[in-house]
Write a protein that holds these residues in place. Structure first.
Motif, PDB file in Angstrom:
ATOM      1  N   VAL A 123       7.320  15.526  -5.621  1.00 56.39           N
ATOM      2  CA  VAL A 123       7.417  14.703  -6.828  1.00 56.39           C
ATOM      3  C   VAL A 123       7.372  15.600  -8.061  1.00 56.39           C
ATOM      4  CG1 VAL A 123       6.188  13.003  -8.231  1.00 56.39           C
ATOM      5  CG2 VAL A 123       6.442  12.616  -5.793  1.00 56.39           C
ATOM      6  N   PHE A 159       2.435   7.989   4.667  1.00 55.16           N
ATOM      7  CA  PHE A 159       3.835   7.581   4.701  1.00 55.16           C
ATOM      8  C   PHE A 159       4.387   7.725   6.111  1.00 55.16           C
ATOM      9  CE2 PHE A 159       3.530   9.475   0.311  1.00 55.16           C
ATOM     10  CZ  PHE A 159       3.397   8.260  -0.323  1.00 55.16           C
ATOM     11  N   GLY A 206      15.086   8.359  12.631  1.00 53.75           N
ATOM     12  CA  GLY A 206      13.727   7.960  12.302  1.00 53.75           C
ATOM     13  C   GLY A 206      12.692   8.698  13.129  1.00 53.75           C
ATOM     14  N   GLY A 207      13.079   9.137  14.334  1.00 52.54           N
ATOM     15  CA  GLY A 207      12.110   9.741  15.239  1.00 52.54           C
ATOM     16  C   GLY A 207      11.818  11.202  14.948  1.00 52.54           C
ATOM     17  N   ASN A 208      12.701  11.859  14.215  1.00 54.04           N
ATOM     18  CA  ASN A 208      12.473  13.275  13.928  1.00 54.04           C
ATOM     19  C   ASN A 208      11.964  13.462  12.523  1.00 54.04           C
ATOM     20  OD1 ASN A 208      13.339  14.043  16.419  1.00 54.04           O
ATOM     21  ND2 ASN A 208      15.447  14.402  15.765  1.00 54.04           N
ATOM     22  N   SER A 209      11.152  14.488  12.363  1.00 52.82           N
ATOM     23  CA  SER A 209      10.732  14.813  11.004  1.00 52.82           C
ATOM     24  C   SER A 209      11.796  15.713  10.394  1.00 52.82           C
ATOM     25  CB  SER A 209       9.397  15.521  11.019  1.00 52.82           C
ATOM     26  OG  SER A 209       9.491  16.636  11.856  1.00 52.82           O
ATOM     27  N   ARG A 210      11.772  15.767   9.062  1.00 47.47           N
ATOM     28  CA  ARG A 210      12.800  16.556   8.396  1.00 47.47           C
ATOM     29  C   ARG A 210      12.655  18.025   8.688  1.00 47.47           C
ATOM     30  NH1 ARG A 210      12.976  15.113   2.292  1.00 47.47           N
ATOM     31  NH2 ARG A 210      11.161  13.889   2.791  1.00 47.47           N
ATOM     32  N   TYR A 249      11.881   7.155  -7.236  1.00 51.77           N
ATOM     33  CA  TYR A 249      11.636   8.201  -6.238  1.00 51.77           C
ATOM     34  C   TYR A 249      10.908   7.630  -5.019  1.00 51.77           C
ATOM     35  CZ  TYR A 249      10.417  12.755  -4.321  1.00 51.77           C
ATOM     36  OH  TYR A 249      10.299  13.832  -3.497  1.00 51.77           O
ATOM     37  N   SER A 250       9.881   6.827  -5.277  1.00 54.96           N
ATOM     38  CA  SER A 250       9.142   6.275  -4.136  1.00 54.96           C
ATOM     39  C   SER A 250      10.018   5.302  -3.355  1.00 54.96           C
ATOM     40  CB  SER A 250       7.861   5.587  -4.606  1.00 54.96           C
ATOM     41  OG  SER A 250       8.158   4.523  -5.464  1.00 54.96           O
ATOM     42  N   MET A 309      -3.248   1.859 -12.451  1.00 60.32           N
ATOM     43  CA  MET A 309      -2.544   1.337 -11.283  1.00 60.32           C
ATOM     44  C   MET A 309      -2.106  -0.111 -11.506  1.00 60.32           C
ATOM     45  SD  MET A 309      -2.032   3.545  -8.977  1.00 60.32           S
ATOM     46  CE  MET A 309      -1.780   2.825  -7.368  1.00 60.32           C
ATOM     47  N   THR A 367      12.324   7.568  -1.162  1.00 57.75           N
ATOM     48  CA  THR A 367      11.697   8.439  -0.164  1.00 57.75           C
ATOM     49  C   THR A 367      10.742   7.706   0.760  1.00 57.75           C
ATOM     50  OG1 THR A 367      10.006   8.995  -1.784  1.00 57.75           O
ATOM     51  CG2 THR A 367      11.839  10.536  -1.556  1.00 57.75           C
ATOM     52  N   VAL A 368      10.157   6.598   0.309  1.00 59.86           N
ATOM     53  CA  VAL A 368       9.136   5.936   1.125  1.00 59.86           C
ATOM     54  C   VAL A 368       9.548   4.524   1.537  1.00 59.86           C
ATOM     55  CG1 VAL A 368       6.787   5.058   1.138  1.00 59.86           C
ATOM     56  CG2 VAL A 368       7.265   7.272   0.113  1.00 59.86           C
ATOM     57  N   ASN A 395      -3.270   5.094   3.987  1.00 63.00           N
ATOM     58  CA  ASN A 395      -1.872   4.660   3.881  1.00 63.00           C
ATOM     59  C   ASN A 395      -0.910   5.841   3.885  1.00 63.00           C
ATOM     60  OD1 ASN A 395      -2.707   5.586   1.449  1.00 63.00           O
ATOM     61  ND2 ASN A 395      -2.026   3.851   0.239  1.00 63.00           N
ATOM     62  N   GLU A 417       1.833   1.791  -3.539  1.00 67.16           N
ATOM     63  CA  GLU A 417       0.652   2.232  -4.282  1.00 67.16           C
ATOM     64  C   GLU A 417       0.366   3.702  -4.020  1.00 67.16           C
ATOM     65  OE1 GLU A 417      -2.612  -0.276  -3.280  1.00 67.16           O
ATOM     66  OE2 GLU A 417      -2.428  -1.408  -5.137  1.00 67.16           O
ATOM     67  N   ALA A 418       0.486   4.105  -2.743  1.00 64.97           N
ATOM     68  CA  ALA A 418       0.205   5.493  -2.395  1.00 64.97           C
ATOM     69  C   ALA A 418       1.126   6.423  -3.166  1.00 64.97           C
ATOM     70  CB  ALA A 418       0.384   5.699  -0.895  1.00 64.97           C
ATOM     71  N   ALA A 419       2.405   6.070  -3.208  1.00 70.21           N
ATOM     72  CA  ALA A 419       3.367   6.920  -3.913  1.00 70.21           C
ATOM     73  C   ALA A 419       3.107   6.891  -5.413  1.00 70.21           C
ATOM     74  CB  ALA A 419       4.786   6.456  -3.603  1.00 70.21           C
ATOM     75  N   PHE A 432      -7.048   5.391  -1.198  1.00 68.48           N
ATOM     76  CA  PHE A 432      -7.187   3.944  -1.108  1.00 68.48           C
ATOM     77  C   PHE A 432      -8.130   3.517   0.014  1.00 68.48           C
ATOM     78  CE2 PHE A 432      -3.343   4.961  -3.233  1.00 68.48           C
ATOM     79  CZ  PHE A 432      -3.231   4.013  -4.235  1.00 68.48           C
ATOM     80  N   ALA A 490       4.549   9.363  -8.468  1.00 71.26           N
ATOM     81  CA  ALA A 490       5.983   9.243  -8.216  1.00 71.26           C
ATOM     82  C   ALA A 490       6.549   8.087  -9.029  1.00 71.26           C
ATOM     83  CB  ALA A 490       6.231   8.998  -6.730  1.00 71.26           C
ATOM     84  N   THR A 509       0.830  -1.216   0.000  1.00 72.60           N
ATOM     85  CA  THR A 509       0.000   0.000   0.000  1.00 72.60           C
ATOM     86  C   THR A 509       0.861   1.261   0.000  1.00 72.60           C
ATOM     87  OG1 THR A 509      -0.122  -0.132   2.399  1.00 72.60           O
ATOM     88  CG2 THR A 509      -1.943  -1.074   1.177  1.00 72.60           C
ATOM     89  N   MET A 510       2.067   1.170   0.597  1.00 71.26           N
ATOM     90  CA  MET A 510       2.977   2.335   0.601  1.00 71.26           C
ATOM     91  C   MET A 510       3.406   2.665  -0.831  1.00 71.26           C
ATOM     92  SD  MET A 510       3.736   3.556   3.512  1.00 71.26           S
ATOM     93  CE  MET A 510       2.450   3.213   4.667  1.00 71.26           C
ATOM     94  N   TYR A 551       4.408  15.533  -0.228  1.00 69.23           N
ATOM     95  CA  TYR A 551       5.064  14.493  -1.027  1.00 69.23           C
ATOM     96  C   TYR A 551       4.815  14.652  -2.527  1.00 69.23           C
ATOM     97  CZ  TYR A 551       6.974   9.960  -2.238  1.00 69.23           C
ATOM     98  OH  TYR A 551       7.747   8.959  -2.770  1.00 69.23           O
TER      99      TYR A 551
END
Lengths: 326, 287
Positions: free
Chosen positions: B140, B126, A322-326, A224-225, B82, A228-229, B124, A213-215, B120, A220, A210-211, B136
């Protein structure tokens, strides 16, 4: 009837549970025994100078102090520098202070630095190749090619490490007519690549579809996905694989004997021979001096601690990232 | 159009139908965003969707309803290709987005998905901060300017009715730390941030509780001012509440593929279905 069945079921459960617990115990006995033995005997070698000093030849002469300076060099005495055993007035050598049972001297700083350098450069070679190969196998796979690569990786990770050593010995050391740290790094990289590749692939496959798919739904492209994901989501697992590869490389002895040779001093020239902890362990174990035998255990202990420390440091670092956002 | 915008929520089914009639009268003049002509879809040798001919009008909500396995998700996902990554998946017939044939070899699926966004079934988000989740799609597209990003993110979160709930923790909280309903609204914000022309929604409320579902429905209702929305849903009441047009699909029992039974304005399909099978389904006699 009902009671009987119930009792039998209970009993079977307990027996199976007991057997599993016993087997688990057997499996960790070697680990505990090794760590315990290395700790007990290696502790005898531990001192500040063990970590801060390099190789010192065995000697029975006392360490020079302020009120007892080292004796002046006597050109007529062939042993003056190293190991003159004190001789009493009658001219007899005192056996209790002979070279052979002298306390350990010097340290393994050169080995610590050498191992970090050699395994570190090995990881630098192995990381990009391993991670990109893992990404290919998981994200862009062409099934037939991927099956071949996967099979080769499994064969390579199961093959004896001396094979990697011989290969680099023939291809690099003999060609350059020079043992060198970087040749050792290449041999270690050969051993690290399959580990990094397979762990990266497995960890990427665990990231839910699903990750991706979302990208993809956001327009993307796959690369790229992935960067980044998918890769960030799999990062903790990949880091474990990388640490496993580092530990494997840091602990290898056979390929290093054929490639980096070893050294008694701190040498940071990666195109020259260098010391490494497993090499010191190997050489000190064979030494006739009991003091050096103790140091072999000490070097093994330091190697274990080094890998453990690296593991903890990297884990803390990645958790923070991993714990901090950019 | 005025009637459509002033429609209040939470009214009875009959009232809704009555008011929808006015919308459908208005929508006669609208043009079609998506048109399908004898469109079918295969997974290798297996045919999932057979011979669908229908239209999805611009700036309207089109619902696809039908029992499980009738091919409605396949049909929805074929609109932005998709299935491209699936081995052996291919389409037949024509699927047009405006004047463009989506399955033309010259169409780049990555560029197509920038025009046709997707929400979806399961939220989902990120493993990124709330801000980065919404940004995001913009990244892109190559947007790097901080001010533009911040502005577009705020605008999208406001449109997704999530801004007030998350504005204090845009950067400190992960998108995955939100509740299910909030996550789904975040995913909608993420989709609308890039201003697609069409939004596909694959059962967007099926993983949510009734209150969160209602919020999403409100949102869908507001969003159609700017977007053409296609929504797949199991829930007939939901289809009746949010959509202007409805298509009913069913699996052909002999041939094992999904086919379109009928499509039309939602009020008409729910009150005066042409086909007996549609009538049976919406009156709850099977499915």
């Amino acid at each position: 009837m009902r009671t009987f069945n119930y009792r039998r079921r209970k009993l079977t459960d307990q027996v199976m549970r007991g057997l599993s617990a016993l087997a688990t115990g057997c499996a960790i006995i070697p680990l505990i025994a090794i760590i315990g033995y290395v700790l007990t005997i290696g502790a005898g070698a531990m001192s500040w100078s063990f970590f801060s000093d390099v190789y010192q030849p065995p000697s029975s002469a006392p360490e020079p102090t302020a009120d007892k300076p080292a004796p002046a060099y006597d050109p007529n005495d062939p042993f003056a520098d190293i190991s003159v055993a004190p001789i009493d007035a009658a001219g007899n050598v005192d056996p209790t202070v002979s070279v052979y049972n002298a306390a350990p001297r010097g340290g393994v700083l050169h080995g610590i630095l050498g191992t970090l350098t050699i395994a570190g450069i090995g990881l630098l070679f192995a990381l990009p190749i391993g991670i990109f190969a893992g990404i290919y196998l998981s994200e862009f796979r062409n099934e037939r090619y991927a099956t071949i690569v996967r099979f080769c990786c499994d064969v390579l990770s199961g093959s004896p490490s001396i094979v990697a050593g011989v290969t680099i010995y023939v291809l690099v050391v003999l060609q350059a007519k020079q043992f060198s740290a970087v040749a050792g790094s290449m041999a270690l990289a050969i051993l690290m690549i399959p580990i990094v590749t397979r762990t990266t692939e497995e960890m990427l496959k665990l990231v839910p579809e699903t990750m991706r798919e979302a990208a993809r739904g956001l327009g993307a492209p796959v690369w790229y996905s992935t960067l980044t994901v998918v890769l960030p989501a799999a990062l903790p697992g990949i880091v474990t694989g990388v640490m496993l590869a580092f530990a494997r490389g840091a602990g290898e002895t056979a390929p290093l004997i054929l490639t980096v040779l070893g050294s008694n001093v701190i040498s940071m020239d990666i195109f020259k021979p260098m010391a490494a902890l497993p090499l010191l362990t190997y050489r000190y174990t064979e030494s006739p001096y009991p003091g050096e035998n103790t140091q072999a255990w000490g070097a093994a202990f330091v190697l274990m601690m080094l890998v453990l420390l690296m593991n903890i440091l990297v884990r803390v670092a990645t958790r923070k990232a991993g714990g901090n956002s950019r | 159009m005025e009637h459509a915008m002033t429609l209040t929520r939470g009214i009875g089914f009959g009232d809704l139908v009555a008011q929808r009639t006015k919308i459908s009268q208005l929508s006669v003049a609208t043009e079609n965003k998506i048109e399908m002509l004898h469109f079918g879809f295969h997974y290798g040798a297996f045919k999932a969707v057979h011979d669908v001919t229908m239209a999805m009008p611009t700036n309207r909500v089109t619902a696809i309803i039908g029992p499980s396995g009738c091919g409605k998700s396949t049909l929805l996902r074929s609109i932005n290709r998709m299935h491209d990554a699936t081995e052996g998946a291919h389409a037949e017939g024509i699927l047009r987005l405006d004047a463009m044939n989506v399955y033309d070899a010259a169409v780049d699926s990555v560029l197509l998905r920038r025009r046709v966004g997707m929400v979806f079934q399961r939220p989902n988000p990120f493993q990124l901060s709330i801000f980065e989740n919404v940004a995001y799609g913009l990244r892109v597209l190559g947007i790097r300017h901080r001010g533009t990003l911040a502005e577009r993110v705020e605008q999208s979160l406001r449109r997704a009715a999530l801004w007030d709930e998350v504005k204090d923790r845009l950067h400190s909280s992960f998108g995955t730390a939100l509740s299910g309903g909030q996550q789904q609204r975040l995913c909608i914000a993420r989709t609308i941030a890039t201003n697609p022309e069409v939004i596909l929604m694959d059962e967007p409320c099926s993983a949510l509780d009734p209150i969160a579902s209602l919020k999403i429905e409100d949102l869908i209702y507001d969003l159609r001012e700017q977007f053409t929305i296609v929504i797949v849903t199991h829930n007939m009441q939901q289809a009746a509440r949010v959509s202007d047009f409805t298509a009913f699909m069913l699996m052909n029992r002999e041939k094992r593929y999904g086919e379109l039974i009928e499509s039309g304005p939602t009020d008409q399909l729910f009150t005066k279905p042409h086909d007996k099978r549609t009538e049976d389904y919406i009156s709850g006699q099977f499915g």
